[in-house]
Each structure stands twice: as structure tokens, then as C-alpha cells.
Motif scaffolding. Structure first.
Motif, PDB file in Angstrom:
ATOM      1  N   ALA A  97       6.959   7.186 -12.775  1.00 29.47           N
ATOM      2  CA  ALA A  97       6.157   7.842 -12.275  1.00 29.47           C
ATOM      3  C   ALA A  97       4.616   7.897 -12.629  1.00 29.47           C
ATOM      4  O   ALA A  97       3.803   7.279 -12.716  1.00 29.47           O
ATOM      5  N   GLU A  98       4.672   9.057 -13.563  1.00 27.54           N
ATOM      6  CA  GLU A  98       3.312   9.195 -13.905  1.00 27.54           C
ATOM      7  C   GLU A  98       3.419   8.951 -14.990  1.00 27.54           C
ATOM      8  O   GLU A  98       1.840   8.367 -15.610  1.00 27.54           O
ATOM      9  N   ASN A 158       3.406   5.850 -15.142  1.00 30.76           N
ATOM     10  CA  ASN A 158       2.664   4.757 -15.321  1.00 30.76           C
ATOM     11  C   ASN A 158       1.427   4.471 -14.745  1.00 30.76           C
ATOM     12  O   ASN A 158       0.677   4.286 -14.462  1.00 30.76           O
ATOM     13  N   PHE A 159       1.228   6.242 -13.937  1.00 28.69           N
ATOM     14  CA  PHE A 159       0.007   6.060 -12.856  1.00 28.69           C
ATOM     15  C   PHE A 159      -0.966   6.701 -14.485  1.00 28.69           C
ATOM     16  O   PHE A 159      -2.083   5.703 -14.807  1.00 28.69           O
ATOM     17  N   LYS A 160      -0.578   6.972 -15.467  1.00 27.50           N
ATOM     18  CA  LYS A 160      -1.270   7.127 -17.075  1.00 27.50           C
ATOM     19  C   LYS A 160      -1.175   6.022 -17.955  1.00 27.50           C
ATOM     20  O   LYS A 160      -2.472   5.826 -18.011  1.00 27.50           O
ATOM     21  N   ARG A 189      -7.734   4.484 -12.554  1.00 23.66           N
ATOM     22  CA  ARG A 189      -6.868   5.500 -12.092  1.00 23.66           C
ATOM     23  C   ARG A 189      -7.854   6.224 -11.396  1.00 23.66           C
ATOM     24  O   ARG A 189      -6.939   7.003 -10.475  1.00 23.66           O
ATOM     25  N   VAL A 209      -8.016   5.215  -7.724  1.00 19.94           N
ATOM     26  CA  VAL A 209      -6.732   5.620  -6.787  1.00 19.94           C
ATOM     27  C   VAL A 209      -6.772   6.774  -6.582  1.00 19.94           C
ATOM     28  O   VAL A 209      -6.243   7.386  -5.480  1.00 19.94           O
ATOM     29  N   ARG A 210      -7.142   7.926  -7.468  1.00 21.78           N
ATOM     30  CA  ARG A 210      -6.981   9.675  -6.986  1.00 21.78           C
ATOM     31  C   ARG A 210      -7.626  10.004  -6.006  1.00 21.78           C
ATOM     32  O   ARG A 210      -7.165  10.577  -4.688  1.00 21.78           O
ATOM     33  N   TRP A 261      -1.390   1.112  -6.096  1.00 24.25           N
ATOM     34  CA  TRP A 261      -0.534   2.030  -6.716  1.00 24.25           C
ATOM     35  C   TRP A 261       0.388   2.458  -5.890  1.00 24.25           C
ATOM     36  O   TRP A 261       1.985   3.190  -6.119  1.00 24.25           O
ATOM     37  N   LYS A 262       0.818   2.883  -4.378  1.00 21.23           N
ATOM     38  CA  LYS A 262       1.712   3.023  -4.580  1.00 21.23           C
ATOM     39  C   LYS A 262       2.915   2.129  -3.852  1.00 21.23           C
ATOM     40  O   LYS A 262       4.323   2.668  -4.269  1.00 21.23           O
ATOM     41  N   GLU A 281       4.962   2.221  -7.454  1.00 18.80           N
ATOM     42  CA  GLU A 281       5.060   3.922  -7.534  1.00 18.80           C
ATOM     43  C   GLU A 281       6.766   3.166  -7.175  1.00 18.80           C
ATOM     44  O   GLU A 281       7.628   4.004  -7.389  1.00 18.80           O
ATOM     45  N   TRP A 300      -7.028  -2.957 -13.916  1.00 17.59           N
ATOM     46  CA  TRP A 300      -5.806  -2.532 -13.991  1.00 17.59           C
ATOM     47  C   TRP A 300      -4.687  -2.380 -15.167  1.00 17.59           C
ATOM     48  O   TRP A 300      -4.156  -1.672 -15.094  1.00 17.59           O
TER      49      TRP A 300
END
Length: 343
Positions: A143-144, A146-148, A155, A158-159, A255-256, A259, A287
Motif C-alpha cells: 500500500a505504501e 501505491n501511495f508513493k 497525494r 489525499v493526506r 485512495w481507500k 488500498e 492520479w
């Protein structure tokens, strides 16, 4: 033995059809037998399942639904309410035989036209519309990572949702989903689909569909009905209420979902279809998704030109602006009758 083209129905046909579709690389969830069942259960009408066989073995298929509307006429479509469709076959020769059968069928039924929603062009000498693109991205099991992989600006958005403490649930809660979705499409000037369509998708695809909803405390902000097929997750119908934008709910929601997909073993994220030049198209590019053109092809029977169903059509703009100002109670009542011809 020669190739035999026929139309099939029934429980045995469903099993045999789906076995072929599921093993074919070019098939989508919209090619599954149940998609037609969900559409017919919602709106009635006709659905034709065309099969090509050689020595009794399926070599190709084409699902077709018939739609009738005052706006867009009487037409066959592969497939109604689906963004992908078209012929799935072992080879080009089989595909050409199925195509010829479908064109003869359209002629015999006396429809206005046949619309085929291909992911790639068939190369047939036929009118098409190239206003749509689709977005797909491979995702990894971490998941990390994918987030990066999300571009920096997106990003950061999303944060913001993460810092606000937004939460999510996975369910089959059509009522909450529909309340949020119907408000969203009304604000875009689009008639909402019948709630029964979503109920039937969940009913006919019990293991291949679910609803993810984002909450701010106990208040639902936005919701998306997603489809699962092979290794892909497809967020198909989604929307949010007025607070979703200010609280970055939609960004957090996708994002969820991404994830969840990677944690559950899915390796592809299909962000679906968008019209070129729209906000939806730009959002998906933010995205980091690359667009791929879709090829919607037409065989004209009684119509002399390809119908323009796009809301970008200047003739539709006044109607869209009026619809945006209508009360939600009105659009939720009238919308399902109008939208049945927009699938």
C-alpha cells in the motif's frame, strides 16, 4: 466442421457462456451473462446472447441489449449500461462471422442502428465516436508503494482527508449510496439511474460488487459502487454530497479503495470511462493514470448518421442547466424514466 452462429438462453447457457468469457483475456465483467440479466430485471426489454461454435465448442460471443427511447431511437447495443463491450472471439475470422450475424440481426429487427462499445478498434469500415477514454493502472501488493506512486499534488490532497480522520465502510447499503450518488449526478445535470439498477447489479454479482462509503464521523460524505473482475477493481458508479468536496472525501475514497484492492490481492485499478475534456478526465490524470482511447463503432440501419448522445452536445446544454436547478426530490422521481435511454 463449419462455424455455427446461434442465440442462446437459460441456465446452461449462462454457465457455458461465463466459462468462455472468464478465460478470455479481452473479456470484461460487462460481457458476463449476468450483466444482461441485471439490465433486463431493471428495465425489461430484450437481450440477445450470440455464440459462435465449432464442433460444439464456443469460439466467440457477443452480448447485445435492445434499447428504445424518444431521444436516441431504437437500437442494439453491446452493452447497455456498460462502458466496454463488443465481440470476444478466438480469432479474427470468428469475430467477422459474429459481426456479420449481428448486422443481419439489426437489419432483420429493423432497429435504427447497432452500437458496439469496443475497447480497441475492430478495423471495420464503419462510423465511430472517439469522445471517450479509459484509465487503467497496475497496482502492487504494498500500500505504501501505491501511495508513493500517486503524483505529489494529488497525494497531498489525499493526506488532507487522512488528517481529518475520515473513515470508510464496505457494505451493500444501496440507500446511503443512492442518496449521495443521486445528488452528485443531479449537480452535473445528469438524470440518475433507477435505484433498482444498483440493487440488481449487487444481486446478480454478489461476489463481484460492493459499496465503499466514506464518513466524517457518523455522516456519510461520498460512496462508490465497485465491480471486481479477474484481477481488476473497477469503481463504477460514485458520487458525493456537498460536503465531500470541501472535506476531500472523493480523493480519500479512491485512495481507500486502491488500498483495499492491493491488500485484498487485486493487481489492477480500472478507473473507468471519461469523456475527453471533462473534469472527470482531468481528475483521473491527476492520479497519474494514462488515458487510452475507446472505439465505439456503429452499424447504421435506419439512421443516416451516428447519434450524438454526449452531454457535450450543444443541443443538450440548455437541458443540463435546467436539470441542475431542479429539486432533488423531482430529479430522483423523474430521472430514472429519462436515464433508461442513456445507458
Amino acid at each position: 466442421m463449419s462455424l455455427v452462429i446461434e442465440e442462446v438462453r437459460g441456465t446452461l447457457a449462462r454457465s457455458e457462456w461465463n466459462d468462455y468469457v472468464d478465460q478470455h483475456d479481452n473479456a470484461t465483467i460487462f460481457h458476463r451473462y449476468e450483466w444482461g440479466e441485471a439490465v433486463v430485471a431493471t428495465y425489461g426489454g430484450e437481450y440477445v446472447y450470440i455464440v459462435a461454435r465449432e464442433d460444439g465448442i464456443i469460439r466467440g460471443v457477443l452480448p447485445l441489449g435492445r434499447s428504445r427511447s424518444l431521444l436516441f431511437g431504437d437500437y442494439l447495443c453491446s452493452v447497455p449500461f456498460g462502458v466496454y463491450g463488443g465481440i470476444v472471439a478466438d480469432n479474427e475470422k470468428v469475430a467477422e462471422e459474429i459481426d456479420s450475424y449481428a448486422c443481419r440481426l439489426a437489419d432483420g429487427m429493423g432497429v435504427d442502428y447497432l452500437e458496439v462499445r469496443n475497447r480497441v478498434s475492430t478495423g471495420y469500415d464503419r462510423p465511430d465516436r472517439d469522445i471517450y477514454v479509459t484509465f487503467h493502472k497496475n497496482i502492487c501488493s504494498d500500500a505504501e508503494e501505491n501511495f508513493k506512486s500517486i503524483p505529489r499534488k494529488q497525494r497531498a490532497v489525499v493526506r488532507k482527508g487522512i488528517k481529518l480522520g475520515l473513515s470508510f465502510s464496505i457494505s451493500k447499503d444501496v440507500d446511503t449510496f443512492y442518496r449521495l450518488y443521486s445528488e452528485s449526478v443531479r449537480n452535473l445535470g445528469t438524470p440518475v439511474f433507477s435505484k433498482d439498477l444498483f440493487r440488481n447489479i449487487l444481486r446478480f454479482f454478489p461476489d463481484k460488487s460492493f459499496i465503499l462509503t466514506i464518513f466524517n464521523g457518523d455522516t456519510p460524505l461520498c460512496s462508490v459502487l465497485s465491480l471486481l473482475y479477474k484481477k481488476d477493481v473497477l469503481p463504477y458508479y460514485g458520487g458525493g454530497g456537498g460536503a465531500a468536496r470541501s472535506l476531500h472525501g472523493n480523493d480519500f475514497m479512491y485512495w481507500k479503495l486502491m488500498e483495499w484492492a492491493c491488500n485484498t490481492g487485486y493487481t489492477g485499478f480500472d478507473f473507468g470511462r471519461s469523456k475527453v475534456g471533462t473534469g472527470s478526465c482531468s481528475f483521473k490524470k491527476n492520479w497519474g493514470f494514462e488515458s487510452t482511447p475507446l472505439s465505439y463503432e456503429y452499424y447504421l440501419v435506419r439512421k443516416k448518421e451516428v447519434p450524438d448522445k454526449s452531454p457535450l452536445n450543444p443541443r443538450m446544454k440548455p437541458l443540463i442547466e435546467v436539470w441542475k436547478r431542479m429539486p432533488l426530490s423531482f430529479t430522483n422521481t423523474v430521472g430514472p424514466y429519462v436515464s433508461r435511454s442513456l445507458g
